[in-house]
Enzyme design. Sequence first.
Site, PDB file in Angstrom:
ATOM      1  N   GLU A   1       1.185  -1.322  -0.271  1.00 51.24           N
ATOM      2  CA  GLU A   1      -0.507   0.375   0.158  1.00 51.24           C
ATOM      3  C   GLU A   1       1.038   1.001   0.284  1.00 51.24           C
ATOM      4  OE1 GLU A   1      -4.071  -1.375   2.165  1.00 51.24           O
ATOM      5  OE2 GLU A   1      -2.426  -0.471   3.571  1.00 51.24           O
ATOM      6  N   CYS A   2       0.333   1.820  -1.012  1.00 52.78           N
ATOM      7  CA  CYS A   2       1.663   3.638  -0.893  1.00 52.78           C
ATOM      8  C   CYS A   2       2.616   3.240  -0.954  1.00 52.78           C
ATOM      9  CB  CYS A   2       0.663   4.491   0.286  1.00 52.78           C
ATOM     10  SG  CYS A   2       1.062   6.240  -0.180  1.00 52.78           S
ATOM     11  N   GLY A   3       3.886   3.591   0.569  1.00 55.97           N
ATOM     12  CA  GLY A   3       4.705   3.361   0.604  1.00 55.97           C
ATOM     13  C   GLY A   3       5.700   2.024   0.153  1.00 55.97           C
TER      14      GLY A   3
ATOM     15  N   THR B   1      -1.196  -0.800  -4.189  1.00 57.00           N
ATOM     16  CA  THR B   1      -2.592   0.432  -4.428  1.00 57.00           C
ATOM     17  C   THR B   1      -1.899   1.571  -3.988  1.00 57.00           C
ATOM     18  OG1 THR B   1      -3.631  -0.141  -2.521  1.00 57.00           O
ATOM     19  CG2 THR B   1      -4.226  -1.383  -4.734  1.00 57.00           C
TER      20      THR B   1
END
Length: 438
Positions: free
Chosen positions: A328-330, A428
Amino acid sequence: MTNPPGLLISAPSSGTGKTTVMLGLLRALAEDGLTVQPFKSGPDYIDPAFHRAAAGRASFNLDSWAMGAPLLGAIAAQAKGADIVVAEGSMGLFDGVAKPGELGHGSSAETALRMGWPVVLVLDVGGQAQSAAATALGFRMYNPDLPFAGVILNRCASPRHERLTRLGMERAGLPVLGVLPRRGDLTLPERHLGLIQAVEHPDLESAIAGYAAFLREHVELEAIKRAASSGPMGPSSAALPRPPAQRIALARDAAFSFTYPHLLEGWRAAGAEILPFSPLADEAPAPDADLVWLPGGYPELHAGTLAAAERFLTGLRRHAETRPVHGECGGYMALGEGLIDKDGTRHRMAGLLGLVTSYEKRRFNLGYRRAELLADMPGFSAGTALRGHEFHYSSIVEQSDVPLARVFDAEGAEGPQTGSRRGHVTGTFFHLIAEASA
């Protein structure tokens, strides 16, 4: 059956001192022998860890845009056994999105109404006196159904300033629960996503103890306790999110720490095993894990260390050959081919996805997300609708894999940051909060 009595600490806007008040109040009440349950209204990833440090009890997010009534009730039920609840709002009291989600617009006021918690409004009265009452009265009257406990006047410059400001509040009929004199040392360090993480604070315990002593001196704690109230108890923890696997290797350090507490609580309550590991310490995920989950965080601040973490990268790649990995993200960025830092230096990442991201030219990405999965991801099948939140300053330079989802903002506009998938690997930019029907 009812929840313990509670309050919601809010403000007209960000930057008024409500987090300082929140942490000091949590600790002061705990010092008085109360079991205090903290909550955070909205999708903030960082504040719950500060709450836990202050109260000695896990804090959870409550989000009326992303969460349906069953999940909100299940999270509220985590307060069972507490003597008092203290929740912290986000942004301004009535700030939310234009279009409602499952339940509402995501404002702190909605959380307070849903839970029956009176609002304590923290007002920065610097540069005004009686006029502050007009602001407070406007917030009090904007929704007359919203329970209202009173105000805390922050950054008061002098006894005369306090006297004049109190006159305005008396005229407006608003209880003053405390007056905090101006002090420049009562701030928490920040970076581009807000506060620094709790684990990074140089002396968090000392800071929180100082906030508590400050509030104890200047706030009417007994009046605040008396003002607390609550609504009906929610359903059992059965409505918490189900785990995406039985044995979950979870990256957990200063680079990867943004996991919503209600997710982890739901996973554990259903019997899943959480196996933490630190990529920054060059630890590989557990070799017998069913799933590796890389949360968001600050990989851009540690890109060189991650690029050199051979045991971590080798273990991650080996796992991805046969079993799922999700970021997720990072964590999504770390799964890609490369990450370009703010100085323009490109760092090699895991190479499990064709994603290259850059911080060289900062691009602000913020807001709720609704995702319709085009393929399976851990815990969810294709066609499922998910709700989450995105907050980062990176931009996509390359993305060569197929999309994972169609992703929409809170107003229904479709965006280009679709996430991606390759083999057993998915990622994501949004942080998962809940399935859309939860």
